[in-house]
Enzyme design. Sequence first.
Site, PDB file in Angstrom:
ATOM      1  N   SER A  62       0.896  -1.062   0.043  1.00 42.33           N
ATOM      2  CA  SER A  62      -0.004  -0.038  -0.003  1.00 42.33           C
ATOM      3  C   SER A  62       0.690   1.277   0.037  1.00 42.33           C
ATOM      4  CB  SER A  62      -0.957   0.094   1.175  1.00 42.33           C
ATOM      5  OG  SER A  62      -1.521  -1.171   1.426  1.00 42.33           O
TER       6      SER A  62
HETATM    7  N1  SAH Z   1      -0.367  -4.702   4.234  1.00 35.52           N
HETATM    8  C1  SAH Z   1       0.363  -5.362   3.080  1.00 35.52           C
HETATM    9  C2  SAH Z   1      -0.646  -5.122   1.785  1.00 35.52           C
HETATM   10  C3  SAH Z   1      -0.558  -6.170   1.152  1.00 35.52           C
HETATM   11  S1  SAH Z   1      -2.036  -6.157  -0.220  1.00 35.52           S
HETATM   12  C4  SAH Z   1       1.538  -4.412   2.719  1.00 35.52           C
HETATM   13  O1  SAH Z   1       1.626  -3.184   3.139  1.00 35.52           O
HETATM   14  O2  SAH Z   1       2.593  -4.888   1.972  1.00 35.52           O
HETATM   15  C5  SAH Z   1      -3.308  -7.139   0.608  1.00 35.52           C
HETATM   16  C6  SAH Z   1      -2.778  -8.680   0.823  1.00 35.52           C
HETATM   17  O3  SAH Z   1      -4.196  -9.358   1.200  1.00 35.52           O
HETATM   18  C7  SAH Z   1      -2.263  -9.374  -0.597  1.00 35.52           C
HETATM   19  O4  SAH Z   1      -0.997  -9.850  -0.419  1.00 35.52           O
HETATM   20  C8  SAH Z   1      -3.526 -10.386  -0.472  1.00 35.52           C
HETATM   21  O5  SAH Z   1      -2.970 -11.594  -1.214  1.00 35.52           O
HETATM   22  C9  SAH Z   1      -3.843 -10.680   0.741  1.00 35.52           C
HETATM   23  N2  SAH Z   1      -5.277 -11.193   0.829  1.00 35.52           N
HETATM   24  C10 SAH Z   1      -6.254 -11.000   0.087  1.00 35.52           C
HETATM   25  N3  SAH Z   1      -7.137 -11.852   0.784  1.00 35.52           N
HETATM   26  C11 SAH Z   1      -6.631 -12.448   1.819  1.00 35.52           C
HETATM   27  C12 SAH Z   1      -7.379 -13.203   2.963  1.00 35.52           C
HETATM   28  N4  SAH Z   1      -8.578 -13.614   2.885  1.00 35.52           N
HETATM   29  N5  SAH Z   1      -6.450 -13.745   3.997  1.00 35.52           N
HETATM   30  C13 SAH Z   1      -5.355 -13.368   3.992  1.00 35.52           C
HETATM   31  N6  SAH Z   1      -4.713 -12.431   3.248  1.00 35.52           N
HETATM   32  C14 SAH Z   1      -5.515 -11.977   1.895  1.00 35.52           C
END
Ligand code: SAH
Length: 673
Positions: A62
């Site tokens: 993000s």
């Molecule tokens: N906080 C992270 C943002 C990653 S984007 C950062 O700063 O890097 C969001 C992430 O949520 C993705 O990697 C995606 O694979 C994950 N995601 C989506 N649905 C999910 C679920 N049901 N459980 C766990 N992770 C999930």
Amino acid sequence: MTGFEALRARMVERDLRGRGIADSRVLDAMGTVPREAFVASDLREFAYEDAPLPIEQGQTISQPYIVARMLEALGLRGSETVLDVGTGSGYAAAVLSRIANRVYTIERHGPLAEVARRRFRELGYDNIEVRHGDGSLGWPEHAPFGGIVVAAGGPEIPQPLLDQLAEGASLVVPVGETLRSQRLVRVVRRPGDRFEAEHLEAVRFVPLVGEAGWLPAELEASEGSTSLEPVMAAPAAGLGPDRPLVRLLRESSEPFDDIGEAELGSLIERIGDARIVLLGEATHGTSEFYRMRARITRELIERKGFRIVAVEADWPDAAKIDHYARLRETPPPEWTAFTRFPTWMWRNREVAEFVEWMRSFNAEREPGDRVSFHGLDLYSLFRSIEAVLDYLDRVDPDTARVARARYGCLTPWERDPAVYGRAALTGTYRTCEAEVVQILRDLLARRMEYAGRDGETFLDAVQNARLVANAERYYRVMYYGSVESWNLRDSHMFDTLSTLLAFRGSEARAVVWEHNSHVGNAAATEMGARGEHNVGQLCRQDFGDAAFLVGFGTDTGTVAAASEWDGPMEIKDVRPSHPESYERLFHETGLEAALLHLREPARPEVRGELEPPRLERAIGVIYRPETELASHYFQASLPHQFDEYVWFDRTRAVAPLIGPELEGVPETYPFGL
Ligand code: SAH
């Protein structure tokens, strides 16, 4: 200080504190955690860009501001055990680990979970535990949590997460019925199983895929796509002016130096036989947008026989300009035009110059061949009532008496018609619907009799009566929500335009000046996803390719706008465009001013490349740079929204018409005081 430390310090000041992040623990943590350690090595140099970045598995890390905003919203003190759903790169969990006691984080992609685990170990962040699994179900073994943050958006707030929230703690999560329109929401758990939800801002995250999120089948249906690709348009091949898309735009655009001298032959050719040309604007207070629209309009009038100019202004006010521009001999309307907020939108030097041009063009032509000027909007309830009564007083005093009594239903609300809407809705006052509709019907029933005398004046009266009827409804439906009132207003504007075209005959052609948000096809923007339609979309539906939709955009400069409704006009600085926006792409082309054709570009890949939705900026009569992303950006697909895009990299505010330049003007002068 190393290079990265300096960049990090600058990010904290400029992108976080500068945008209102105030929690010192969040700011300190963001100033400590090395973001460059959470992205692939070839993206390290962009780690402190004000933007999300791509990570493995088609996911994104993000934007720093969003991470800070979400963590600040948790309101942590430091002793809490917290849950982070969607580990991704691990960056948010790492920051969280600096402001909470213990962090549990869940990621649905095994390889991402693994990489994050390794990063935490290497950095010595030993109060984080990573799990590979479905985070929409939470992590019940460690509940309740003193805070839960979710970095992916589902159709609703996952119930298991609410269940695992401690009393007094917050859950910060994006939700949205579609992937295009998400809201960041904070839910606080109060005693007695009560939950208080609050909307923080409009956002766009990757989908939350899981049992309490989107099921893969639903996701396909909702997006009409067959893959789970990230929706956050992540730059595919690096950032900066050399990326292929920016080069493609630079090579496909037609640059020009000067509005007055610009060669518009190719644009006029592309407009071809269109009957309606809609010219947008990205703000309501930018000089270049007004002057360029005037320039294009003049060409259309001189070279293509356009004779109607219809703008986003109230009908009776515009009638005053029309009277002057067409050198009409009937008595001029008595009111001073454009005294209602926002006065600068039409009462400005740029518009006045164009009006003078129309007047001199018209002076050399027969009345039937002159260019007319009209307002499509409906905010002039009481001035329109006055206009209808004036008209009836002249043509039919008996009917005027009846109409005066009927309109009397609305007169107690003259100071604030919105209060009428509320009173009618709550039943504390009866609605005036029957009365105002009846007056319109009476007028239309006597069409033959009245219009026989002077069709033009009759049209004016009918339009005012129609405006009153629609405005009466507008103020009532306003309380059902913005979608209904928006649609009613845009339908009214479209109907008015259709009436004008019909009145001028089957060959008539019109130029429309309205904000991009009315002119661009709403179906190609997040407005469409909310159920809103607009003038551009209705024109496209009814006129097909005979409607030509032109959008306008800018990167930075100054703009005339207010800080709040009814507030004074200010000259405000426009912030440089957002890294994920269309505007940023155009800015990176380095072109000062240019046209880009979108309907059938010479290189078809222009459409394909611009198609995936991006942010687009819309500044109205109010500009709030402090909350710019939430208040002024929306998602759109540019080549579906417009047929042509006009770019001005730097722009300046319109010049309002005030003071000495208006002294001693003739009585008919529409901008006189
Ligand atoms: N906080 C992270 C943002 C990653 S984007 C950062 O700063 O890097 C969001 C992430 O949520 C993705 O990697 C995606 O694979 C994950 N995601 C989506 N649905 C999910 C679920 N049901 N459980 C766990 N992770 C999930």
